[in-house]
Design a protein around this motif. Structure first.
Motif, PDB file in Angstrom:
ATOM      1  N   ALA A   1       0.844  -1.192   0.000  1.00  0.00           N
ATOM      2  CA  ALA A   1       0.000   0.000   0.000  1.00  0.00           C
ATOM      3  C   ALA A   1       0.883   1.247   0.000  1.00  0.00           C
ATOM      4  CB  ALA A   1      -0.907   0.008   1.223  1.00  0.00           C
ATOM      5  N   PRO A   2       0.651   2.201  -0.881  1.00  0.00           N
ATOM      6  CA  PRO A   2       1.429   3.448  -0.854  1.00  0.00           C
ATOM      7  C   PRO A   2       1.098   4.264   0.385  1.00  0.00           C
ATOM      8  CG  PRO A   2      -0.351   3.604  -2.463  1.00  0.00           C
ATOM      9  CD  PRO A   2      -0.359   2.202  -1.955  1.00  0.00           C
ATOM     10  N   ASP A   3       2.114   4.900   0.958  1.00  0.00           N
ATOM     11  CA  ASP A   3       1.833   5.756   2.114  1.00  0.00           C
ATOM     12  C   ASP A   3       1.392   7.152   1.698  1.00  0.00           C
ATOM     13  OD1 ASP A   3       4.249   7.301   1.639  1.00  0.00           O
ATOM     14  OD2 ASP A   3       5.364   5.691   2.599  1.00  0.00           O
ATOM     15  N   ARG A   4       1.647   7.520   0.447  1.00  0.00           N
ATOM     16  CA  ARG A   4       1.170   8.781  -0.105  1.00  0.00           C
ATOM     17  C   ARG A   4       0.756   8.563  -1.556  1.00  0.00           C
ATOM     18  NH1 ARG A   4       6.496  11.796   1.540  1.00  0.00           N
ATOM     19  NH2 ARG A   4       7.049   9.616   1.849  1.00  0.00           N
ATOM     20  N   VAL A   5      -0.358   9.171  -1.937  1.00  0.00           N
ATOM     21  CA  VAL A   5      -0.875   9.060  -3.303  1.00  0.00           C
ATOM     22  C   VAL A   5      -1.265  10.451  -3.780  1.00  0.00           C
ATOM     23  CG1 VAL A   5      -2.667   8.101  -4.787  1.00  0.00           C
ATOM     24  CG2 VAL A   5      -1.725   6.715  -2.946  1.00  0.00           C
ATOM     25  N   VAL A   6      -0.819  10.819  -4.982  1.00  0.00           N
ATOM     26  CA  VAL A   6      -1.118  12.135  -5.540  1.00  0.00           C
ATOM     27  C   VAL A   6      -1.739  11.963  -6.922  1.00  0.00           C
ATOM     28  CG1 VAL A   6      -0.181  14.384  -6.213  1.00  0.00           C
ATOM     29  CG2 VAL A   6       0.862  13.117  -4.311  1.00  0.00           C
ATOM     30  N   GLU A   7      -2.912  12.558  -7.131  1.00  0.00           N
ATOM     31  CA  GLU A   7      -3.548  12.507  -8.453  1.00  0.00           C
ATOM     32  C   GLU A   7      -2.809  13.426  -9.418  1.00  0.00           C
ATOM     33  OE1 GLU A   7      -7.883  13.355 -10.565  1.00  0.00           O
ATOM     34  OE2 GLU A   7      -7.803  12.847  -8.427  1.00  0.00           O
ATOM     35  N   LEU A   8      -2.603  12.957 -10.661  1.00  0.00           N
ATOM     36  CA  LEU A   8      -1.812  13.692 -11.639  1.00  0.00           C
ATOM     37  C   LEU A   8      -2.647  14.241 -12.793  1.00  0.00           C
ATOM     38  CD1 LEU A   8       1.211  11.200 -11.853  1.00  0.00           C
ATOM     39  CD2 LEU A   8       1.029  13.278 -10.448  1.00  0.00           C
ATOM     40  N   TYR A   9      -3.228  13.381 -13.600  1.00  0.00           N
ATOM     41  CA  TYR A   9      -3.943  13.796 -14.801  1.00  0.00           C
ATOM     42  C   TYR A   9      -4.826  12.639 -15.256  1.00  0.00           C
ATOM     43  CZ  TYR A   9      -0.340  11.023 -17.181  1.00  0.00           C
ATOM     44  OH  TYR A   9       0.489  10.003 -17.585  1.00  0.00           O
TER      45      TYR A   9
ATOM     46  N   VAL B   1      -7.394   7.667 -14.804  1.00  0.00           N
ATOM     47  CA  VAL B   1      -6.921   8.700 -13.882  1.00  0.00           C
ATOM     48  C   VAL B   1      -5.561   8.248 -13.341  1.00  0.00           C
ATOM     49  CG1 VAL B   1      -7.434  10.068 -11.838  1.00  0.00           C
ATOM     50  CG2 VAL B   1      -9.312   9.185 -13.242  1.00  0.00           C
ATOM     51  N   PHE B   2      -4.526   9.021 -13.596  1.00  0.00           N
ATOM     52  CA  PHE B   2      -3.168   8.647 -13.203  1.00  0.00           C
ATOM     53  C   PHE B   2      -2.813   9.223 -11.835  1.00  0.00           C
ATOM     54  CE2 PHE B   2      -2.985   7.773 -17.671  1.00  0.00           C
ATOM     55  CZ  PHE B   2      -2.018   6.792 -17.817  1.00  0.00           C
ATOM     56  N   PHE B   3      -2.087   8.416 -11.067  1.00  0.00           N
ATOM     57  CA  PHE B   3      -1.577   8.818  -9.759  1.00  0.00           C
ATOM     58  C   PHE B   3      -0.102   8.458  -9.679  1.00  0.00           C
ATOM     59  CE2 PHE B   3      -6.046   7.959  -9.218  1.00  0.00           C
ATOM     60  CZ  PHE B   3      -6.500   8.882  -8.286  1.00  0.00           C
ATOM     61  N   VAL B   4       0.620   9.144  -8.799  1.00  0.00           N
ATOM     62  CA  VAL B   4       1.935   8.693  -8.382  1.00  0.00           C
ATOM     63  C   VAL B   4       1.822   8.328  -6.914  1.00  0.00           C
ATOM     64  CG1 VAL B   4       2.795  11.039  -7.861  1.00  0.00           C
ATOM     65  CG2 VAL B   4       4.409   9.187  -8.340  1.00  0.00           C
ATOM     66  N   GLY B   5       2.354   7.153  -6.557  1.00  0.00           N
ATOM     67  CA  GLY B   5       2.275   6.687  -5.187  1.00  0.00           C
ATOM     68  C   GLY B   5       3.658   6.410  -4.629  1.00  0.00           C
ATOM     69  N   HIS B   6       3.849   6.739  -3.359  1.00  0.00           N
ATOM     70  CA  HIS B   6       5.139   6.485  -2.718  1.00  0.00           C
ATOM     71  C   HIS B   6       5.077   5.152  -1.981  1.00  0.00           C
ATOM     72  CE1 HIS B   6       8.380   6.898   0.329  1.00  0.00           C
ATOM     73  NE2 HIS B   6       9.005   7.410  -0.716  1.00  0.00           N
ATOM     74  N   VAL B   7       5.990   4.233  -2.294  1.00  0.00           N
ATOM     75  CA  VAL B   7       5.976   2.885  -1.729  1.00  0.00           C
ATOM     76  C   VAL B   7       7.360   2.495  -1.220  1.00  0.00           C
ATOM     77  CG1 VAL B   7       4.099   2.107  -3.245  1.00  0.00           C
ATOM     78  CG2 VAL B   7       6.486   1.743  -3.932  1.00  0.00           C
ATOM     79  N   ASP B   8       7.372   1.477  -0.369  1.00  0.00           N
ATOM     80  CA  ASP B   8       8.608   0.816   0.045  1.00  0.00           C
ATOM     81  C   ASP B   8       8.751  -0.419  -0.838  1.00  0.00           C
ATOM     82  OD1 ASP B   8      10.683  -0.559   1.207  1.00  0.00           O
ATOM     83  OD2 ASP B   8       9.754  -0.751   3.184  1.00  0.00           O
ATOM     84  N   SER B   9       9.630  -0.331  -1.830  1.00  0.00           N
ATOM     85  CA  SER B   9       9.715  -1.411  -2.815  1.00  0.00           C
ATOM     86  C   SER B   9      10.335  -2.684  -2.264  1.00  0.00           C
ATOM     87  CB  SER B   9      10.518  -0.937  -4.037  1.00  0.00           C
ATOM     88  OG  SER B   9      11.845  -0.623  -3.685  1.00  0.00           O
ATOM     89  N   SER B  10      10.932  -2.622  -1.069  1.00  0.00           N
ATOM     90  CA  SER B  10      11.507  -3.837  -0.485  1.00  0.00           C
ATOM     91  C   SER B  10      10.428  -4.825  -0.060  1.00  0.00           C
ATOM     92  CB  SER B  10      12.381  -3.488   0.723  1.00  0.00           C
ATOM     93  OG  SER B  10      11.594  -2.985   1.792  1.00  0.00           O
ATOM     94  N   SER B  11       9.169  -4.357   0.028  1.00  0.00           N
ATOM     95  CA  SER B  11       8.065  -5.222   0.459  1.00  0.00           C
ATOM     96  C   SER B  11       7.227  -5.756  -0.702  1.00  0.00           C
ATOM     97  CB  SER B  11       7.157  -4.452   1.425  1.00  0.00           C
ATOM     98  OG  SER B  11       7.879  -4.007   2.558  1.00  0.00           O
ATOM     99  N   VAL B  12       7.636  -5.480  -1.930  1.00  0.00           N
ATOM    100  CA  VAL B  12       6.867  -5.919  -3.101  1.00  0.00           C
ATOM    101  C   VAL B  12       6.872  -7.450  -3.188  1.00  0.00           C
ATOM    102  CG1 VAL B  12       6.913  -5.962  -5.632  1.00  0.00           C
ATOM    103  CG2 VAL B  12       7.185  -3.809  -4.401  1.00  0.00           C
ATOM    104  N   LEU B  13       5.687  -8.022  -3.516  1.00  0.00           N
ATOM    105  CA  LEU B  13       5.558  -9.471  -3.639  1.00  0.00           C
ATOM    106  C   LEU B  13       6.153  -9.964  -4.955  1.00  0.00           C
ATOM    107  CD1 LEU B  13       1.866  -9.943  -2.412  1.00  0.00           C
ATOM    108  CD2 LEU B  13       3.961 -10.157  -1.064  1.00  0.00           C
ATOM    109  N   GLN B  14       6.486 -11.267  -4.985  1.00  0.00           N
ATOM    110  CA  GLN B  14       6.962 -11.871  -6.231  1.00  0.00           C
ATOM    111  C   GLN B  14       5.810 -12.195  -7.176  1.00  0.00           C
ATOM    112  OE1 GLN B  14       9.396 -15.235  -5.053  1.00  0.00           O
ATOM    113  NE2 GLN B  14      11.248 -13.973  -5.153  1.00  0.00           N
TER     114      GLN B  14
END
Length: 212
Positions: free
Chosen positions: A120-128, A142-155
């Protein structure tokens, strides 16, 4: 022509149009509808058209970025239409999914990140937002940029009840933009997202500060 007229000429605007009630001509995961269209233009007789529309509604698409690692999280997923079109159906994509009737696009963006990359991103910002194929579908992205900790991404990820199978992976932003430059991927959402990232990479911290 004034400067204001020139600006207005470059903007989408409402159409003077009369539509018939929709006729459903097919239904699967989405409805396929037919309309009789009467398009009015000043000083001209109405232009009569018949148009078929795939009713696909709104989609939230997310660029998951890890600022600490200067990385972006992408996914790999099989797409049958891409396989039929190019023979390369094992596509690289960004996180994306339909906005449910009970949720906002921002809520859908967070949910799709959890479902498709397991984080889950800890911050999400709507873009365009864009209409990727307005000639055949009403789908709005609707595009967003989200801030994530990529070390927790699943395989492996994806929603089992939707037969979804996604393979998340983490790459440096540099590598992602180099892949864009050499035309390595064809997914329109990913191309648009990486173009935005190329233009705004230096301002990512500023974007996330707005959502802090």
């Amino acid at each position: 022509m004034s400067e204001r007229d020139g600006i207005d000429q470059l903007a989408d605007r409402e159409a003077n149009v009369i539509l018939s009630p929709p006729e459903t001509i097919g239904r699967g995961f989405m409805a396929y509808e037919r309309y009789e269209v009467s398009l009015r233009r000043d000083g001209e007789p109405p232009l009569l058209q018949q148009r078929d529309v795939l009713r696909a509604s709104k989609v939230a698409a997310v660029i998951p970025v890890d600022l600490a690692r200067d990385a972006v999280v992408l996914i790999r997923q099989f797409r049958l239409p891409a396989h039929l079109a190019t023979g390369r159906g094992d596509m690289v994509e960004i996180v994306a999914g339909r906005v449910d009737p009970h949720e906002t696009a921002t809520e859908a963006a967070r949910r799709e990140c959890i479902e498709e990359i397991g984080v889950a991103p800890d911050r999400v910002v709507e873009l365009y937002s864009v209409l990727p194929t307005p000639g055949i579908t009403d789908e709005q992205i609707v595009f967003f940029v989200g801030h994530v900790d990529s070390s927790s991404v699943l395989q492996r990820a994806g929603l089992a009840e939707e037969d979804e199978d996604t393979e998340p992976f983490v790459v440096s932003i540099e590598d992602a933009l180099a892949a864009l430059d050499r035309g390595a991927f064809a997914n329109a959402l990913l191309v648009s997202a990486m173009q935005w990232l190329a233009l705004n990479r230096a301002r990512l911290q500023e974007y996330f500060s707005r959502a802090a």
